[in-house]
Motif scaffolding. Structure first.
Motif, mmCIF file in Angstrom:
data_model
loop_
_atom_site.group_PDB
_atom_site.id
_atom_site.type_symbol
_atom_site.label_atom_id
_atom_site.label_comp_id
_atom_site.label_asym_id
_atom_site.label_seq_id
_atom_site.Cartn_x
_atom_site.Cartn_y
_atom_site.Cartn_z
ATOM 1 N N PHE A 36 0.833 -1.191 0.000
ATOM 2 C CA PHE A 36 0.000 0.000 0.000
ATOM 3 C C PHE A 36 0.879 1.257 0.000
ATOM 4 O O PHE A 36 1.807 1.374 0.796
ATOM 5 N N SER A 37 0.567 2.186 -0.906
ATOM 6 C CA SER A 37 1.260 3.487 -0.951
ATOM 7 C C SER A 37 0.265 4.565 -0.560
ATOM 8 O O SER A 37 -0.578 4.954 -1.377
ATOM 9 N N PRO A 38 0.339 5.068 0.662
ATOM 10 C CA PRO A 38 -0.680 6.039 1.111
ATOM 11 C C PRO A 38 -0.648 7.344 0.315
ATOM 12 O O PRO A 38 -1.684 7.972 0.119
ATOM 13 N N GLN A 39 0.539 7.750 -0.141
ATOM 14 C CA GLN A 39 0.651 9.015 -0.873
ATOM 15 C C GLN A 39 0.899 8.751 -2.352
ATOM 16 O O GLN A 39 1.732 7.924 -2.696
ATOM 17 N N SER A 40 0.204 9.468 -3.193
ATOM 18 C CA SER A 40 0.456 9.315 -4.629
ATOM 19 C C SER A 40 1.315 10.462 -5.133
ATOM 20 O O SER A 40 1.384 11.522 -4.510
ATOM 21 N N GLY A 41 1.955 10.234 -6.271
ATOM 22 C CA GLY A 41 2.667 11.305 -6.955
ATOM 23 C C GLY A 41 1.693 12.068 -7.832
ATOM 24 O O GLY A 41 0.484 11.954 -7.683
ATOM 25 N N GLY A 42 2.196 12.804 -8.744
ATOM 26 C CA GLY A 42 1.313 13.695 -9.499
ATOM 27 C C GLY A 42 1.089 13.276 -10.934
ATOM 28 O O GLY A 42 0.859 14.126 -11.789
ATOM 29 N N TYR A 43 1.143 11.962 -11.252
ATOM 30 C CA TYR A 43 0.978 11.572 -12.653
ATOM 31 C C TYR A 43 -0.076 10.463 -12.810
ATOM 32 O O TYR A 43 -0.430 9.766 -11.854
ATOM 33 N N ARG B 257 -7.589 6.070 -1.018
ATOM 34 C CA ARG B 257 -6.591 5.055 -1.388
ATOM 35 C C ARG B 257 -6.662 3.876 -0.421
ATOM 36 O O ARG B 257 -6.479 2.718 -0.818
ATOM 37 N N GLN B 258 -6.938 4.158 0.844
ATOM 38 C CA GLN B 258 -7.074 3.095 1.838
ATOM 39 C C GLN B 258 -8.198 2.133 1.435
ATOM 40 O O GLN B 258 -8.067 0.908 1.525
ATOM 41 N N ARG B 259 -9.305 2.690 0.946
ATOM 42 C CA ARG B 259 -10.470 1.887 0.540
ATOM 43 C C ARG B 259 -10.118 1.017 -0.673
ATOM 44 O O ARG B 259 -10.585 -0.121 -0.792
ATOM 45 N N CYS B 260 -9.283 1.532 -1.569
ATOM 46 C CA CYS B 260 -8.840 0.741 -2.735
ATOM 47 C C CYS B 260 -8.058 -0.487 -2.258
ATOM 48 O O CYS B 260 -8.272 -1.602 -2.730
#
Lengths: 402, 402
Positions: free
Chosen positions: B187-194, B332-335
Motif C-alpha cells: 500500500f502506498s498512502p501518498q500518490s505522486g502527481g501523474y 486510497r485506503q479503501r482501494c
C-alpha cells in the motif's frame, strides 16, 4: 458380405483370407476434402483406401471434411475443408471435435485408422479399441521428434521403409505402399516425344535439374506444376528465367483427368528430388500409364522403382542424362505390370486389412496399462503389441529375380 | 497437513472449511514459464494459485514449461517455455506430451485444473477424475465458438461474468476472479502527481485515448508498456507522434519489481480499454497499491471496479476527463481494502478449492457416459454435473452497502 481375395494382391495379405467384416473408422486430415479438389496426397489415398475397403465388405465410416465426396458413409469433422475456409492456421484445434467424435464413439468400431499424424495419439492411448496410424509426412524435422518419441507404444505404419529412418524407435508395425484404383489411369503403349515433370514447384523437387537434364538430352520438357505462395519467389527468380528455351513448356497445375494424357504420352517422368521423399505418388501414377521414371535415389525412390526395369535411378546430372538416352530399353508393359502387382488400391487395402486383423483381436483396454508402463519406463520400442516388421509386398529384388 | 481458513476469504469459500487435502494437477500453458519472465497473465495466476494451494495444505503438481520457477513440484511439459524457443507456432502439438502425461496419470489426482483452454477437453472427457478448466481468453472469436460448443458437458470457470457472454451455453460452474499474493505490492498512502498506463501497446487498449485524457486534464502521463511485433506499426504510426508532448513519458516495458514504484506513486491508473477485457490484472495491481482506476465500462471492468469507490467508470472522453478531476474523492485506503477483500491469492485459492471439493467427490467415470450423451443429444447446457451459478465473492454493491 462380399470379401474378394484378389489374386493380384501379394505377400502376407495374399496368405491370409479376409475372415470377417470389420467396423473401421478412417480418420482423415481436415485440410482438404476426401478426395481433394486439387493437390493433397494424403486425402486422395484415404479416399481410395476407404472405397476399396467397402468393396472388400467392410463397414467404413469416414471422418473427414464435410465437403468430402468419397463413396463411403461420412461423419463430417468440419463443415468444409480448412484450406478453403482460410482457417488452416488453427489446424490442430479445429481437428478436436472430430477426434472427440471418433473416440467418444470408439466402441462402435473394431479398429480406428488414423491419418492425422500425431494428433490422435493422446486419445488413442485411452481408447477401448486399437488405433493404427499411418504417418504420411517426412519425419526428419527435429521439432517433432521429441513429440513422437512420447508415443512409441502406439502402432504406426510407414509409407516407405526409408521414411522410418529419423524415428526408428517408433512402434513401426508395417510398411504399406500407396495404391491407386486400377483403372484410374490407363496403360498407354505408345509414348510421345517429351519428358514430363509433375507436382509442385519447390527447391527440393529440383525443377532446375529437370530442365538441365532435358536441355542436355535435347528432348522437350513439359512441366505441370502448382506454385505455392511460399515458393512464388523461388519460381520467379530461379525457374522462370530457365523457361525461355522453346524446349521447355510450363503448363501450370493440372487436374486428375488431365494426368492421363500428360503422363501417358511422356517418354519418361523426371523425378530428380533432393529430399527424403516419403513416398512420391507421381511415380506410381507414371507407372500406371506405362511411363518409366528417371529419379534420384532419395527417400522412397529405391523402394518404389526397380533400376533398369521401371526406369533408372541416378544421382548425378551426367548419369541422369545418360538414363534419358537409355530410356528406350525400358518396357512400358513391364512398368504397368509393376503398378498392378504392387501399387493398386486393392493391394494397399489388402495390406491394411491384414494390419487391422492383427490388432482388432487384441484386448486393447487390458493391454493399455502395460503399454503405457512400457512407454514411460523405457525409451526403447515397446514390444507389447508390436509384431516383427514385415514387408508383405514382393520386393524390387525379388520381383526381378535378383 | 495445514489447512488455513483465512478470515479474509469471503463468500461461499468462507462458509465451507477445507475438509481434506486434495491431490491437484495444475495444467499451465507452455508458452511462458510459470511464473513468466516478462508478460504473461495466465502463467502468473497459475503460479500464485499453485503456491497458495500448497500453503493451504494441498498436494499440487504443476505441469508447465521446464524453466518454471514456482515453488511447487514441477512436471516439465517441455524443456523450455515455447516463446523463448521460437516454436510457439507449433503450440497445440507441443502441448500433447504434457497432456498425455497428466491424463495417463490421472488416477494419481483428485482433480485436474486446466488452464490450457480447449486443448484438454478431448482427454478430459475420457479421464477417471474430473477436470475443471479456467478459460483465460476472450471468447468472442467466431472461429472457436463451434469448437467449444462441442464440449458443453465439461465444467468451466470464467474469470469474469462478462467473459461468458459469447458462449453462454458452456457448462459454467463458477466465476473466480484473479488474485495476487497479499504482499506482492504494498500500500502506498501518498500518490505522486501523474497518471499511469501499464500493459501492452495495442489499438484495443486505447493508449491514444489515455494520452488525450492526460492532455485535457493537464496532468502528466507515464506509459509503461511492451510493444509486440504485431503492434509495432500501430505504435510507430499512431502513438509515437503523440509522445512528443513533454507531458507524456514512454518508459517501455517494466518488470514486476518496478511496478510497485510505477503504480504506487500514480494518482490513478488509466484503463480506457475498448474490447471485452476478460479480467484486467493491472486493475487489481493498482488497487493493491491503493491507486484508484479510471476505466471504460468494457468486459470485466464493472465487476472489478466499484464506480465512485475504487475509481471511476466512464465511457466518453469528456466523462473520463471529468473522472480525473474528481480522483481526490477516492480513498486510497479503501482501494487497498477492496484488493484485500476480493483480489488476493488467498481469496482466489479458497474459491477454487470450493470448486474442487464440488467435483472431487463425483464418481466421474460413471458420470461420463451420461455427460457425453447429454452433450451429443442437446445443444443445451448439460445439467449432469453443473451446479447453479454462484458468485461467492462479496459483490461491488454489497461491499458498498448499496
Amino acid at each position: 458380405m462380399k470379401l474378394v481375395q484378389d489374386e493380384k494382391t501379394s505377400g502376407a495379405a495374399a496368405f491370409r483370407a479376409p475372415t470377417r467384416s470389420l467396423r473401421i473408422a478412417q480418420l482423415a486430415p481436415l485440410y482438404e476434402s476426401v478426395p481433394p479438389k486439387l493437390y493433397g496426397g494424403t486425402e486422395r489415398i484415404v479416399a481410395y483406401l476407404a472405397e476399396e475397403l467397402v468393396r472388400r465388405g467392410h463397414e467404413v465410416t469416414l471422418y473427414a471434411a464435410g465437403d468430402s465426396t468419397a463413396s463411403v458413409p461420412l461423419a463430417a469433422g468440419s463443415p468444409q475443408s480448412l484450406r478453403l475456409t482460410g482457417l488452416d492456421h488453427l489446424g490442430p484445434i479445429l481437428h478436436m471435435p472430430m477426434l472427440s467424435d471418433v473416440y467418444d464413439n470408439a466402441s462402435h468400431f473394431d479398429i480406428i485408422h488414423s491419418h492425422v499424424e500425431c494428433l490422435s495419439f493422446p486419445l488413442a492411448r485411452h481408447a477401448c479399441v486399437p488405433t493404427v496410424s499411418t504417418l504420411h509426412s517426412r519425419l526428419d524435422t527435429s521439432e517433432l521428434l521429441p513429440i513422437y518419441r512420447n508415443y512409441s507404444d502406439l502402432p504406426v505404419v510407414s509409407i516407405s521403409k526409408n521414411q522410418r529412418r529419423p524415428m526408428h524407435e517408433l512402434n513401426w508395425v508395417r510398411t504399406v505402399y500407396h495404391g491407386l484404383p486400377r483403372d484410374l489411369l490407363k496403360f498407354s503403349p505408345q509414348s510421345g516425344g517429351y519428358l514430363a515433370l509433375l507436382g509442385r514447384i519447390s527447391p527440393e523437387k529440383r525443377p532446375d535439374l529437370a530442365i538441365e537434364i532435358a536441355r542436355r538430352s535435347g528432348i522437350p520438357l513439359k512441366i505441370a506444376a502448382k506454385i505455392d505462395r511460399t515458393n512464388q519467389e523461388y519460381f520467379e527468380s530461379v525457374i522462370k528465367p530457365l523457361l525461355s528455351s522453346s524446349e521447355v513448356e510450363f503448363i501450370g497445375e493440372i487436374n486428375e483427368a488431365e494426368k492421363q494424357q500428360f503422363l501417358g504420352a511422356a517418354l519418361a517422368l523426371l523425378f530428380p528430388v533432393d529430399w527424403p521423399e516419403p513416398f512420391g505418388l507421381v511415380m506410381i501414377e507414371a507407372l500406371a500409364c506405362g511411363t518409366p521414371v528417371i529419379a534420384r535415389p532419395c527417400g522412397s525412390v529405391p523402394e518404389v522403382l526397380c533400376d533398369g526395369v521401371t526406369g533408372f535411378i541416378a544421382a548425378s546430372l551426367d548419369d541422369l542424362v545418360a538414363a534419358v538416352s537409355k530410356i528406350g530399353d525400358i518396357s512400358r508393359q513391364r512398368c504397368r505390370e509393376e503398378f498392378e502387382n504392387r501399387f493398386t488400391a486393392e493391394v494397399m487395402a489388402a495390406n491394411y486389412e491384414s494390419v487391422y486383423y492383427d490388432f482388432a483381436d487384441i484386448d486393447w483396454r487390458c493391454a493399455g496399462q502395460l503399454r503405457r508402463s512400457a512407454a514411460s519406463l523405457s525409451t526403447q520400442r515397446s514390444s507389447v503389441v508390436a509384431r516383427p516388421d514385415s514387408y508383405p509386398l514382393v520386393s524390387c529384388d525379388r520381383a526381378n529375380g535378383r
